[in-house]
Design an enzyme around this catalytic site. Structure first.
Site, PDB file in Angstrom:
ATOM      1  N   ASN A 176       0.859  -1.186   0.000  1.00  0.00           N
ATOM      2  CA  ASN A 176       0.000   0.000   0.000  1.00  0.00           C
ATOM      3  C   ASN A 176       0.906   1.250   0.000  1.00  0.00           C
ATOM      4  O   ASN A 176       0.826   2.109   0.851  1.00  0.00           O
ATOM      5  CB  ASN A 176      -0.956   0.014   1.201  1.00  0.00           C
ATOM      6  N   HIS A 233       7.155   5.637   1.144  1.00  0.00           N
ATOM      7  CA  HIS A 233       7.873   4.423   0.747  1.00  0.00           C
ATOM      8  C   HIS A 233       8.748   4.702  -0.485  1.00  0.00           C
ATOM      9  O   HIS A 233       9.863   4.209  -0.585  1.00  0.00           O
ATOM     10  CB  HIS A 233       6.887   3.320   0.344  1.00  0.00           C
ATOM     11  N   GLY A 241      11.930   3.877   7.250  1.00  0.00           N
ATOM     12  CA  GLY A 241      11.442   5.233   7.491  1.00  0.00           C
ATOM     13  C   GLY A 241      11.619   5.657   8.949  1.00  0.00           C
ATOM     14  O   GLY A 241      11.463   4.841   9.866  1.00  0.00           O
TER      15      GLY A 241
END
Ligand code: PAF
Length: 292
Positions: A35, A40, A152
């Site tokens: 998703n 990302h 992240g």
């Protein structure tokens, strides 16, 4: 432009990576649960800056969801993700199913746990979550065997635990953290933002605002961190946001910060509608204190 390969099987993946390594390619790896959003894709960009080949995995890891959490509703958008990755220049997408990653039920398998740090902050309300994360990341590292991997900074505690796991277990993999990507409102991009209505999405920006305000008070000289945490919680609750924690910690070891700490991180987790949201902000006082 060379086409991105998609592989679902771990021995085929190993063979592809072996071929690259045999001709001295540098392999960077971005593990995800899919998703994909711009956050990302920036990890992919960072991976590309440090390597000649970029591998991304999409695997919604059952071991990091407890009973009653959102594994069934977690957004799965493989086709769209695959198109985004190809467009962004990833070389290989590894998209295994659960049986490929776990030979037996995850709970019957060997686990990797970073002691102590897995049960604070987000680990308090999700006591099995980080063991699920470090175990699957260790497995994925052994399958992919990259030179480096990118995560992240939004998931600050996760990044911290992975760095510690890599150090403790001597994985020969360099770990890089990529800055959080935000909407114009300040809301950190997250796959779970898709659970928010348009109005809730606007409202959710209050989370980062409360972190910014707390950081500003620290920079102004406030050192009563408990009071600052309480104020931030009150502000969020007055806005109708359910708060799990707001915590001011030392950036280097995630222990509670005190008045002498120069590098801090303020972390928070809240619930808004169906979404559990996390965020953090770092505060570096080293310059300020030196000037005093
Ligand atoms: O951050 C995530 O998406 C997941 O926790 C990770 C690192 C891919 C492990 O499943």
């Amino acid at each position: 432009m060379p086409r991105m390969q998609t592989i679902k099987n771990k021995s085929m993946l190993r063979a592809a990576i072996q071929r690259w390594k045999s001709v001295d390619e540098i392999v960077a790896y971005v593990p995800t649960m899919g998703n994909l959003h711009e956050g990302h894709l920036r990890l992919v960009d960072m991976a590309r800056q440090h390597a000649s080949k970029v591998v991304v995995s999409i695997f919604v890891n059952p071991a990091q969801f407890a009973a009653g959490e959102d594994i069934d509703s977690y957004p799965r958008t493989l086709e769209q993700d695959s198109a985004l990755l190809a467009e962004r220049g990833a070389d290989l997408l590894f998209a295994p199913d659960a049986a490929e990653v776990y030979d037996s039920k995850p709970e019957a398998q060997t686990r990797v746990e970073v002691p102590g740090l897995s049960t604070i902050l987000c680990g308090k309300s999700r006591p099995t979550h980080f063991v699920g994360v470090t175990t699957v990341v260790a497995k994925l590292f052994n399958i992919v065997q990259p030179h480096l991997a990118v995560f992240g900074e939004k998931d600050f505690q996760q990044l911290f635990l992975i760095k510690k796991m890599v150090k403790d277990l001597d994985f020969p993999i360099k770990i890089l953290g990529a800055e959080t990507v935000r909407e114009a409102s300040g809301l950190a991009l997250s796959s779970r933002n898709s659970y928010l209505s348009v109005a809730q999405r606007e409202h959710a920006a209050r989370l980062f605002q409360s972190l910014q305000q707390t950081a500003a008070r620290i920079i102004e000289g406030e050192r009563d961190y408990q009071k600052l945490e309480e104020n931030a919680i009150k502000m969020l609750e007055n806005d109708g946001i359910e708060v799990e924690y707001v915590s001011i910690r030392r950036n280097d070891d995630l222990h509670l910060a005190d008045a002498g700490t120069t590098e801090l991180v303020i972390l928070a987790a809240v619930k808004l509608g169906k979404a559990r949201l996390i965020d953090n902000i770092r505060v570096d006082l080293s310059g300020t204190i030196k000037q005093l």
